[in-house]
Design a protein around this motif. Structure first.
Motif, PDB file in Angstrom:
ATOM      1  N   ALA A  64       0.844  -1.192   0.000  1.00  0.00           N
ATOM      2  CA  ALA A  64       0.000   0.000   0.000  1.00  0.00           C
ATOM      3  C   ALA A  64       0.875   1.236   0.000  1.00  0.00           C
ATOM      4  N   SER A 113       1.233   4.521   1.848  1.00  0.00           N
ATOM      5  CA  SER A 113       0.763   4.692   3.231  1.00  0.00           C
ATOM      6  C   SER A 113       1.092   6.025   3.893  1.00  0.00           C
ATOM      7  N   ASN A 141      -3.753   1.159  -3.730  1.00  0.00           N
ATOM      8  CA  ASN A 141      -4.541   0.695  -2.593  1.00  0.00           C
ATOM      9  C   ASN A 141      -5.899   0.138  -2.991  1.00  0.00           C
ATOM     10  N   SER A 190      -5.017  -3.414   7.184  1.00  0.00           N
ATOM     11  CA  SER A 190      -5.472  -2.037   7.039  1.00  0.00           C
ATOM     12  C   SER A 190      -5.067  -1.222   8.263  1.00  0.00           C
ATOM     13  N   TYR A 250      -5.255   9.072   1.698  1.00  0.00           N
ATOM     14  CA  TYR A 250      -4.700   7.785   2.112  1.00  0.00           C
ATOM     15  C   TYR A 250      -5.746   6.940   2.827  1.00  0.00           C
ATOM     16  N   LYS A 298      -7.678   3.355   1.734  1.00  0.00           N
ATOM     17  CA  LYS A 298      -7.652   2.136   2.538  1.00  0.00           C
ATOM     18  C   LYS A 298      -9.068   1.712   2.927  1.00  0.00           C
ATOM     19  N   SER A 319     -10.515  -0.060  -0.024  1.00  0.00           N
ATOM     20  CA  SER A 319     -10.002  -1.422  -0.191  1.00  0.00           C
ATOM     21  C   SER A 319     -10.596  -2.357   0.860  1.00  0.00           C
TER      22      SER A 319
END
Length: 365
Positions: free
Chosen positions: A88, A90, A106, A136, A162, A166, A169
């Motif tokens: 990812a 991040s 992501n 996550s 960001y 996440k 996802s």
């Protein structure tokens, strides 16, 4: 879950948490085979896995999780039965400046992995033999006030590109469980710290700047609170979730160590005063602290309720923050060559040195 033999596709295994996970499995679970798929972006460092490549149970593949053809080929070649998905983008500040890569990696990258798992695990998606573990963050929950904790039922409220990527996802992974029966599990962790962390994150950044006598930038008033989790505790939690976690469930993984950012920075300064002495001009390292303009959308407080993983799986953090931080600072002091290689970019030469002339040792996708 049968632990006699596993074949894991670990995505982002050259990153901070990923490399610590690979090292733990390599050291303690000799019946698990590891396929490490990493794109080797700026935060992916093969030097963090030096020595692991000697193990015949380990294979490194340089490639993108968004490359459907490559991912399909790996599932087929290696008969992957477990996915541990770290890969990812991040860093929050980078997502504010350039969110596009966060969407591609992501969200689209996670989708690519899910599709491959769905195609290669037909008919037994809900069985015990397979797992898709999606790692996550607590940032998907948004920001807490002075009280309260994030639980697995806390509504998502991401505040940065960001955390939004996440959260997206996470929802995709959950949808594949409910729609297709894919045996997926999601963990949401608090702030990690420990060895091999890229020095754009708070603890290694402060350590490095302090060692060079540079200013120590602290956002806003420094009172933003985070729950700190040592990376080894986190990796042990992930192994436990693979072994005993229930498909379709979320597990929050926290360190039970809430600290304000300014207090963490001061602790690092005091540790450096003890270990390397005062600055050349006689000042304490604390005198390098400089407050800077706050980050856009900066969440005030994160704190994890990790009671579910303790009750169902039997995991709880073992490393006290004060002890873990001291050990982390000692690690950076003992591995200055690693840190310097990251800072000057020469760590990226390691791939060419190790694999550039080794036929078949790595896969360029």
């Amino acid at each position: 879950m049968n632990d006699e033999k596993r074949t894991l596709l670990v995505t982002g295994g050259c990153g901070f948490i990923g490399c610590n996970f690979v090292r733990l499995v390599n050291r303690e679970l000799p019946h698990w085979r590891l396929i490490n798929l990493d794109k080797l972006t700026y935060a992916g460092n093969l030097q963090s896995l030096a020595g692991v490549e000697e193990n015949e149970r380990y294979r490194f593949v340089c490639g993108d999780i968004g490359d459907a053809e490559l991912v399909e080929r790996l599932f087929g070649e290696e008969q992957i039965d477990t996915v541990v998905h770290f890969a990812a983008e991040s860093h929050v500040d980078r997502s504010i400046v350039g969110p596009g890569e966060f969407i591609r990696t992501n969200i689209v990258g996670t989708f690519t992995l899910l599709e491959a798992a769905r195609r290669h695990w037909p008919g037994q998606n809900g069985g015990e033999a397979r797992r898709f573990l999606h790692i996550s963050t607590d940032e998907v929950y948004g920001s807490l006030g002075a009280t309260g904790l994030f639980s697995e039922t806390t509504p998502y409220d991401p505040r940065s590109p960001y955390s939004a990527s996440k959260a997206s996802s996470d929802h995709l992974v959950s949808a594949y469980f409910h729609t297709y029966g894919l045996p997926a599990v999601i963990t949401n962790c608090s702030n990690n710290y420990g060895p091999y962390q890229f020095p754009e994150k708070l603890i290694p950044l402060v350590c490095n700047n302090a060692l060079q006598g540079l200013t120590l930038p602290v956002y806003g008033d420094g009172k933003n609170i985070r729950d700190w989790l040592h990376v080894e505790d986190h990796c042990r939690a992930l192994v436990a979730v693979l072994q005993r976690g229930r498909p379709g469930h979320h597990y929050n993984v926290g360190g039970n160590s809430e600290m304000a950012n300014i207090d963490v920075v001061r602790m690092i300064c005091d540790l450096l005063d003890q270990r390397v002495g005062l600055l050349p001009d006689g000042r304490q390292h604390r005198e390098l602290i400089t407050f800077v303009r706050d980050r856009l959308g900066h969440d005030r407080r994160y704190a994890i309720d990790a009671s579910k993983i303790k009750a169902e799986i039997g995991w709880q953090p073992a490393i006290r923050f004060a002890d873990g931080l001291a050990a982390t600072i000692d690690w950076y002091l003992e591995h200055r060559a690693w840190l310097e290689a990251v800072l000057d970019g020469s760590y990226q030469d390691y791939y060419r040195t190790m694999y550039g002339h080794a036929e078949g040792a790595a896969d360029l996708g």
